[in-house]
Design an enzyme around this catalytic site. Structure first.
Site, PDB file in Angstrom:
ATOM      1  N   ASP A  13       0.833  -1.212   0.000  1.00  5.94           N
ATOM      2  CA  ASP A  13       0.000   0.000   0.000  1.00  5.94           C
ATOM      3  C   ASP A  13       0.869   1.264   0.000  1.00  5.94           C
ATOM      4  OD1 ASP A  13      -2.316   1.444   0.020  1.00  5.94           O
ATOM      5  OD2 ASP A  13      -2.768   1.117   2.141  1.00  5.94           O
ATOM      6  N   HIS A  30       2.860   3.291  -8.720  1.00  8.36           N
ATOM      7  CA  HIS A  30       2.778   1.843  -8.971  1.00  8.36           C
ATOM      8  C   HIS A  30       4.045   1.371  -9.702  1.00  8.36           C
ATOM      9  CE1 HIS A  30      -1.227   1.855  -7.468  1.00  8.36           C
ATOM     10  NE2 HIS A  30      -1.761   2.499  -8.485  1.00  8.36           N
ATOM     11  N   LEU A 124      12.203 -19.985  -3.791  1.00  5.96           N
ATOM     12  CA  LEU A 124      11.042 -19.239  -3.285  1.00  5.96           C
ATOM     13  C   LEU A 124       9.819 -19.413  -4.198  1.00  5.96           C
ATOM     14  CD1 LEU A 124      10.674 -16.590  -1.145  1.00  5.96           C
ATOM     15  CD2 LEU A 124      10.369 -15.483  -3.346  1.00  5.96           C
TER      16      LEU A 124
END
Ligand code: FPP
Length: 230
Positions: A13, A30, A124
């Site tokens: 956020d 963004h 991962l």
């Protein structure tokens, strides 16, 4: 650190606020928030985290202005095109949770190809939650159970988990939310029943390796009781 979370989920956020502070369009926030993703994944992996899930686009984000929606879809496409080799070099496996139905065919195919290209990687697991909502996920699970004619006597927590998008993922141990808000925002509602929450006022584009260490350190000092006593 003694106690490392197996699965970290992140609510990224503050991109809009980061851009506004710099008199830039929200979409630039963004873009900045996408640049450091691979480095952050590497840092988590270095500390022994096995799964990272990123909340990139919620079912509610469709109500944003169309230029912002298009820009987020474009960023996802760019990131996948640019980073696919890097994901393979770093042995990262890519997954998706949510719905791909509203995306154009090209984007859907790109996501499917990246998932197929990285599916044998054993490092991962990076899951992108795109067009994801926790409530939609539970509704989809119920619909699938009804479609499969599951008898109500057979419905238990284990079975529900098999019907969730996250069936192949462990529950998150830690949810990190940047930009200081204290909300779940429809993210991994079922899965985060006993997740530890960590909120930082740092805006997502400023979140870096140092911030990863601070969050992991905070987690390592938590004592999880799962409703029991110490
Ligand atoms: C919330 O910030 C952030 C989002 C809705 C999108 C997060 C997406 C990215 C970081 C880029 C795309 C991701 C990938 C995986 C390529 P906000 O816009 O709500 O910020 P604000 O609350 O300050 O306005």
């Amino acid at each position: 650190m003694s106690n490392i979370p197996q699965h970290v989920a992140i609510i990224m956020d503050g991109n809009g606020r980061w851009a506004q502070k710099k008199n830039m369009p929200r979409t630039q926030g963004h873009r900045e928030g996408t640049k450091n993703l691979v480095r952050i994944m590497e840092e988590f992996s270095k500390h022994g985290v096995k799964f990272v899930t990123l909340f990139a686009f919620s079912t509610e984000n469709w109500s944003r202005p169309s230029n912002e929606i298009n820009s987020l879809i474009l960023l996802l496409r760019e990131a996948l095109n640019q980073e696919i080799n890097e994901l393979n070099n770093k042995n990262i496996k890519l997954c998706h949770i949510g719905s791909l139905d509203k995306l154009d065919l090209d984007t859907r195919q790109l996501i499917d190809n990246c998932i197929a290209d990285t599916k044998r990687n054993s490092g991962l697991t990076l899951t992108i939650a795109f067009d994801y909502g926790g409530r939609a996920e539970i509704v989809d699970a119920i619909k699938s159970m009804i479609r499969d004619k599951v008898h109500h006597n057979n419905v238990d927590e284990e079975l529900v988990e098999k019907y969730l998008y996250t069936t192949d993922l462990p529950d998150p141990d830690l949810v990190i939310r940047t930009a200081g808000e204290m909300r779940i925002s429809n993210f991994l509602l079922w899965q985060s029943a006993y997740t530890e929450y960590y909120s930082t006022t740092t805006l997502w584009p400023d979140f870096d390796e140092k911030e990863v260490k601070v969050a992991l350190n905070e987690y390592s000092n938590r004592f999880r009781k799962y409703g029991s006593v110490s």
